[in-house]
Design a protein around this motif. Structure first.
Motif: not given
Length: 230
Positions: A83, A160-161, A167, A171-172
């Protein structure tokens, strides 16, 4: 997350002439074999700068970063992704972030949507034939092996988001490396800290708007038919 990737380089690797990554991706890496369903713990191509002599290298790594203190070529927890928000804090990733950063050049990757009982894979591709993903690497040495033998290159992909095209899918998403920061990311003399990670993560945003994706059939085997639209 990013847990399945596509690596299918043409002869000139599809790297735009004059692009920074072309300085590392000179020819295909030794042992090159295309894959349309490359999974964690399998060999994955990485580009990096050797800290000892500054040489540019493009070769295969074990896809899951293994900390140097590990007693075996695996980790107690998944390390094929790291992350971006916490890589600078985690003992497994922090040393690599400081000066062992790499690019994982892929042709594309997959993400799944839908309920667990009926997951639908989506193939995702970048605006160019090669999509550079920000990664970290380390060298792991087999316990008991001679100093000049038993070395394994291992790597992870930063996430990352999600933004842009990603999207609705997950979510990643991987951290896509923008051209303007690629040389800094691959320079071991550039201090790797959270500020650098944040800048690189932000460079993903324009690329995430230019991705293209479509649903494919369930992944079985490994061949170019896997990226045919469902």
């Amino acid at each position: 997350m990013c847990g399945r990737v596509i690596v299918d380089y043409d002869e000139n690797l599809g790297v735009a002439e004059g692009g920074a990554l072309s300085e590392w991706m000179v020819g295909r890496p030794d042992g090159y074999a295309p894959s349309w369903d490359l999974k964690p713990t399998q060999p994955i191509p990485v580009a990096f700068t050797d800290r000892r002599d500054g040489s540019r290298r493009f070769e295969y790594a074990h896809w899951s970063l293994v900390p140097p203190w590990s007693k075996e070529l695996r980790s107690r927890f998944p390390t094929f992704n790291a992350r971006a928000e916490t890589a600078a804090e985690k003992p497994s990733f922090r040393p690599s972030l400081q000066s062992r950063r790499c690019v994982v050049p892929v042709s594309g990757f997959y993400e799944w949507t839908g309920p667990k009982s009926a997951r639908v894979p989506h193939a995702i591709f970048g605006p160019e034939p090669v999509l550079p993903l920000a990664g970290l690497y380390t060298w792991w040495h087999e316990p008991g092996a001679a100093d000049d033998a038993g070395w394994h290159l291992t790597a992870t992909i930063l996430t990352r988001s999600s933004a842009g095209v990603m999207e609705p899918l997950h979510d990643r998403m991987p951290v896509f490396l923008g051209e303007e920061l690629l040389r800094d990311w691959l320079d071991p003399q550039t201090l790797g800290d959270q500020l650098l990670v944040n800048a690189v993560a932000e460079s993903s945003l324009p690329i995430s708007e230019r991705l293209r994706e479509y649903a494919v059939r369930p992944l079985r085997g490994d061949g170019p038919e896997l990226i045919e639209p469902a």
